[in-house]
Design a protein around this motif. Structure first.
Motif, PDB file in Angstrom:
ATOM      1  N   PRO A 177     -30.022   2.805 -20.174  1.00  5.55           N
ATOM      2  CA  PRO A 177     -29.273   3.344 -21.227  1.00  5.55           C
ATOM      3  C   PRO A 177     -29.748   4.308 -21.989  1.00  5.55           C
ATOM      4  O   PRO A 177     -28.941   5.590 -22.327  1.00  5.55           O
ATOM      5  N   ASN A 178     -31.008   4.613 -22.440  1.00  9.32           N
ATOM      6  CA  ASN A 178     -31.529   5.500 -23.277  1.00  9.32           C
ATOM      7  C   ASN A 178     -31.629   6.968 -22.570  1.00  9.32           C
ATOM      8  O   ASN A 178     -31.396   8.009 -23.090  1.00  9.32           O
ATOM      9  N   GLU A 179     -31.806   6.837 -21.162  1.00  9.96           N
ATOM     10  CA  GLU A 179     -31.650   8.208 -20.494  1.00  9.96           C
ATOM     11  C   GLU A 179     -30.314   8.765 -20.594  1.00  9.96           C
ATOM     12  O   GLU A 179     -30.223  10.190 -20.578  1.00  9.96           O
ATOM     13  N   LEU A 180     -29.180   7.990 -20.795  1.00 15.87           N
ATOM     14  CA  LEU A 180     -27.752   8.850 -21.114  1.00 15.87           C
ATOM     15  C   LEU A 180     -27.809   9.646 -22.099  1.00 15.87           C
ATOM     16  O   LEU A 180     -27.151  10.810 -21.998  1.00 15.87           O
ATOM     17  N   SER A 183     -20.676  16.884 -27.145  1.00 19.11           N
ATOM     18  CA  SER A 183     -19.628  16.737 -25.932  1.00 19.11           C
ATOM     19  C   SER A 183     -19.090  15.363 -25.848  1.00 19.11           C
ATOM     20  O   SER A 183     -19.748  14.091 -26.383  1.00 19.11           O
ATOM     21  N   ALA A 184     -17.962  15.406 -25.420  1.00 19.47           N
ATOM     22  CA  ALA A 184     -17.061  13.982 -25.223  1.00 19.47           C
ATOM     23  C   ALA A 184     -18.096  13.167 -24.439  1.00 19.47           C
ATOM     24  O   ALA A 184     -18.113  11.889 -24.505  1.00 19.47           O
ATOM     25  N   GLU A 185     -18.680  13.657 -23.229  1.00 12.60           N
ATOM     26  CA  GLU A 185     -19.305  12.714 -22.393  1.00 12.60           C
ATOM     27  C   GLU A 185     -20.608  12.008 -23.235  1.00 12.60           C
ATOM     28  O   GLU A 185     -21.048  11.107 -22.725  1.00 12.60           O
ATOM     29  N   ASN A 186     -21.325  12.985 -24.107  1.00 15.79           N
ATOM     30  CA  ASN A 186     -22.231  12.538 -24.856  1.00 15.79           C
ATOM     31  C   ASN A 186     -21.855  11.231 -25.963  1.00 15.79           C
ATOM     32  O   ASN A 186     -22.675  10.338 -25.988  1.00 15.79           O
ATOM     33  N   GLU A 187     -20.654  11.719 -26.558  1.00 14.97           N
ATOM     34  CA  GLU A 187     -20.008  10.523 -27.173  1.00 14.97           C
ATOM     35  C   GLU A 187     -19.853   9.107 -26.331  1.00 14.97           C
ATOM     36  O   GLU A 187     -20.031   8.203 -26.818  1.00 14.97           O
ATOM     37  N   VAL A 226     -21.680   3.681 -24.579  1.00 13.81           N
ATOM     38  CA  VAL A 226     -22.515   2.732 -23.649  1.00 13.81           C
ATOM     39  C   VAL A 226     -23.525   2.491 -24.054  1.00 13.81           C
ATOM     40  O   VAL A 226     -23.976   0.907 -23.882  1.00 13.81           O
ATOM     41  N   VAL A 227     -24.485   3.078 -24.591  1.00 15.24           N
ATOM     42  CA  VAL A 227     -25.734   2.687 -25.235  1.00 15.24           C
ATOM     43  C   VAL A 227     -25.770   1.690 -26.198  1.00 15.24           C
ATOM     44  O   VAL A 227     -26.262   0.485 -26.353  1.00 15.24           O
ATOM     45  N   ALA A 282     -15.074   4.089 -18.691  1.00 17.10           N
ATOM     46  CA  ALA A 282     -14.605   5.444 -19.428  1.00 17.10           C
ATOM     47  C   ALA A 282     -15.785   6.534 -19.198  1.00 17.10           C
ATOM     48  O   ALA A 282     -15.528   7.662 -18.868  1.00 17.10           O
ATOM     49  N   TYR A 283     -17.175   5.999 -19.369  1.00 21.13           N
ATOM     50  CA  TYR A 283     -18.018   7.205 -19.087  1.00 21.13           C
ATOM     51  C   TYR A 283     -18.111   7.604 -17.682  1.00 21.13           C
ATOM     52  O   TYR A 283     -18.208   8.775 -17.322  1.00 21.13           O
ATOM     53  N   GLN A 284     -17.850   6.668 -16.649  1.00 18.65           N
ATOM     54  CA  GLN A 284     -18.011   7.275 -15.341  1.00 18.65           C
ATOM     55  C   GLN A 284     -16.840   7.986 -15.081  1.00 18.65           C
ATOM     56  O   GLN A 284     -16.991   8.996 -14.336  1.00 18.65           O
ATOM     57  N   HIS A 285     -15.530   7.591 -15.546  1.00 21.60           N
ATOM     58  CA  HIS A 285     -14.509   8.514 -15.310  1.00 21.60           C
ATOM     59  C   HIS A 285     -14.679   9.968 -15.755  1.00 21.60           C
ATOM     60  O   HIS A 285     -14.161  10.705 -15.133  1.00 21.60           O
ATOM     61  N   ALA A 286     -15.271   9.922 -16.998  1.00 22.72           N
ATOM     62  CA  ALA A 286     -15.419  11.210 -17.558  1.00 22.72           C
ATOM     63  C   ALA A 286     -16.594  12.056 -16.974  1.00 22.72           C
ATOM     64  O   ALA A 286     -16.422  13.436 -17.058  1.00 22.72           O
TER      65      ALA A 286
END
Length: 142
Positions: free
Chosen positions: A27-30, A38-42, A47-48, A115-119
């Motif tokens: 998780p922390n690697e994300l 960014s939206a991906e970072n949010e 997820v984390v 949601a993360y995987q889709h984005a």
């Protein structure tokens, strides 16, 4: 190389385990994969946080179950008196509540992961990884 050896995932780290299974990353690697803001970072942060929350609830559930099992073992061995108001009356309710919270946390984490995987999946990757749905034969009307 700077690769550090992977520590084993503790048995109470169910959220961490789900993230690793889904994304092949801790998780922390994300947090280091996307531009801040960014939206991906949010989504990565969601997820984390969801994984940590699940790990916390899982740890509470394991602790409560372990405590109840130890209490029952002492009563069964005759080294402790049974509570006349019910041995599992309080802890059983707490275990049930924690089990429900755990199920909710799993659902929340899975939604955040989806949601993360889709984005973070490109359109071309989606086309390759998602098999086309079978076509339905058209209905004929008379």
């Amino acid at each position: 190389m700077n690769e550090q050896p992977q520590r084993p995932i503790p048995p109470t780290a169910h959220g961490q385990r789900l993230v690793v299974k889904a994304l092949q990353k801790q998780p922390n690697e994300l947090r280091t994969l996307h531009s801040p803001g960014s939206a991906e970072n949010e989504l990565a942060e969601l997820v984390v946080r969801a994984a940590r929350h699940l790990d916390s609830v899982q740890s509470e559930l394991v602790d409560r179950c372990t405590w109840a099992a130890a209490d029952l073992t002492r009563v069964a061995a005759g080294t402790a008196a049974a509570n006349p108001l019910g041995i599992l009356q309080t802890s059983g309710t707490q275990i049930d509540i924690l089990a429900a919270r755990r199920a909710d946390a799993i659902t929340h984490l899975k939604s955040a992961l989806a949601a993360y995987q889709h984005a973070t999946t490109t359109q071309s990757q989606r086309a390759v990884t998602v098999p086309p749905s079978p076509s339905r034969p058209s209905r004929q009307t008379r």
